[in-house]
Write a protein that holds these residues in place. Structure first.
Motif, short mmCIF file in Angstrom:
data_model
loop_
_atom_site.label_atom_id
_atom_site.label_comp_id
_atom_site.label_asym_id
_atom_site.label_seq_id
_atom_site.Cartn_x
_atom_site.Cartn_y
_atom_site.Cartn_z
N ILE A 169 -37.13 4.32 2.51
CA ILE A 169 -35.94 4.51 3.32
C ILE A 169 -35.45 5.79 3.22
N GLY A 179 -30.76 4.45 7.53
CA GLY A 179 -30.77 3.63 6.54
C GLY A 179 -32.04 2.74 6.34
N GLU A 180 -31.85 1.32 6.17
CA GLU A 180 -32.93 0.53 6.22
C GLU A 180 -33.71 0.61 7.42
N ARG A 181 -33.36 0.94 8.74
CA ARG A 181 -34.27 1.10 9.73
C ARG A 181 -35.24 1.91 9.78
N LYS A 183 -37.33 2.51 7.78
CA LYS A 183 -38.29 1.92 6.97
C LYS A 183 -39.47 1.07 8.17
#
Length: 204
Positions: A169, A179-181, A183
Motif C-alpha cells: 500500500i 490508500g488501499e486502492r 494495492k
C-alpha cells in the motif's frame, strides 16, 4: 568508458520500448506520465552520449543526473537526477571501478533517493527494487563473489522485488492518496529501476 556508454545507450532504448507500459502503470496510481517523462530524459542522454567519451566516470554520472533533473518532469526527474548526481560525487577520483565500488555507488544512489524523497523501503517506491538488490550485492561481493558470477541472481532479485510492490500500500507520492486502492499495481518507478538493472545485468 566505451562499455559504460554502450550500456547507457541500451538503457535508453529499453526505457523507450517500455514507455507505454510504464505510463499505463502510472496511470493506475499516479499522474500517468512516468513513461513519457523518463523516456524524454533518457532520449536526451542517448543524444548527448558522444560528448561523454572523454569524461571521467564521476563526470558522466553527474551529467546524467543534471540531464534527468532538467529534462524529466515530475518527482521521477528529481529522484533519478539526485541518485545519479550523488553517485557522481561518490565516484570523484575513482577510475579503477571494481565490483566493490559498483556496490558502493548503488548505496550512494540509495542515500540520495532517501534524502530527496524522504522515503524508506516498503512504501511502494523505486527503493523497493533497489534496496534488495543492494543488500544482496553487498553480501555477495563481500563474500568474494564477482558481479559476473551473480548477475542472474541479481536479475531475479530485482524482478521479484519489483513485482512485490504490487502487494504494498503506497504511503509516498500521489499513489498514497489512493490508500488501499494502490494495492494490486506495480509501482512504475520500481519497474523503471528494474529495467535499468536488467540491462546492466544482461551486459556484464
Amino acid at each position: 568508458m566505451k562499455k559504460y556508454l554502450e550500456i547507457l545507450n541500451k538503457i535508453a532504448d529499453e526505457i523507450n520500448r517500455n514507455q507505454e507500459e510504464l505510463t499505463d502503470l502510472d496511470r493506475e496510481i499516479g499522474d500517468g506520465d512516468h513513461g513519457v517523462n523518463i523516456d524524454r530524459g533518457f532520449s536526451e542522454i542517448k543524444k548527448i552520449l558522444p560528448t561523454f567519451e572523454n569524461l571521467s566516470t564521476s563526470e558522466v554520472f553527474s551529467k546524467i543526473g543534471m540531464t534527468l533533473l532538467t529534462k524529466v518532469g515530475g518527482a521521477s526527474g528529481a529522484i533519478y537526477g539526485t541518485a545519479f548526481m550523488n553517485a557522481g560525487i561518490y565516484l570523484k577520483g575513482k577510475e579503477n571501478i571494481t565490483d566493490e565500488i559498483i556496490v558502493e555507488t548503488l548505496k550512494s544512489m540509495i542515500d540520495g533517493i532517501q534524502k530527496r524523497g524522504k522515503a524508506i523501503q516498503g512504501e511502494k517506491t523505486i527503493l523497493d527494487t533497489i534496496i534488495p538488490v543492494y543488500e544482496f550485492l553487498n553480501g555477495a561481493i563481500n563474500s568474494g563473489k564477482t558481479l559476473e558470477e551473480i548477475k542472474n541472481d541479481v536479475l531475479a532479485i530485482a524482478r521479484n522485488a519489483m513485482e512485490s510492490t504490487k502487494d504494498i500500500i503506497a504511503t509516498k507520492g500521489r499513489a498514497a492518496y489512493l490508500g488501499e486502492r494502490s494495492k494490486g499495481h506495480i509501482d512504475p518507478g520500481a519497474m523503471s529501476s528494474y529495467i535499468m538493472i536488467k540491462v546492466i545485468c544482461e551486459n556484464i
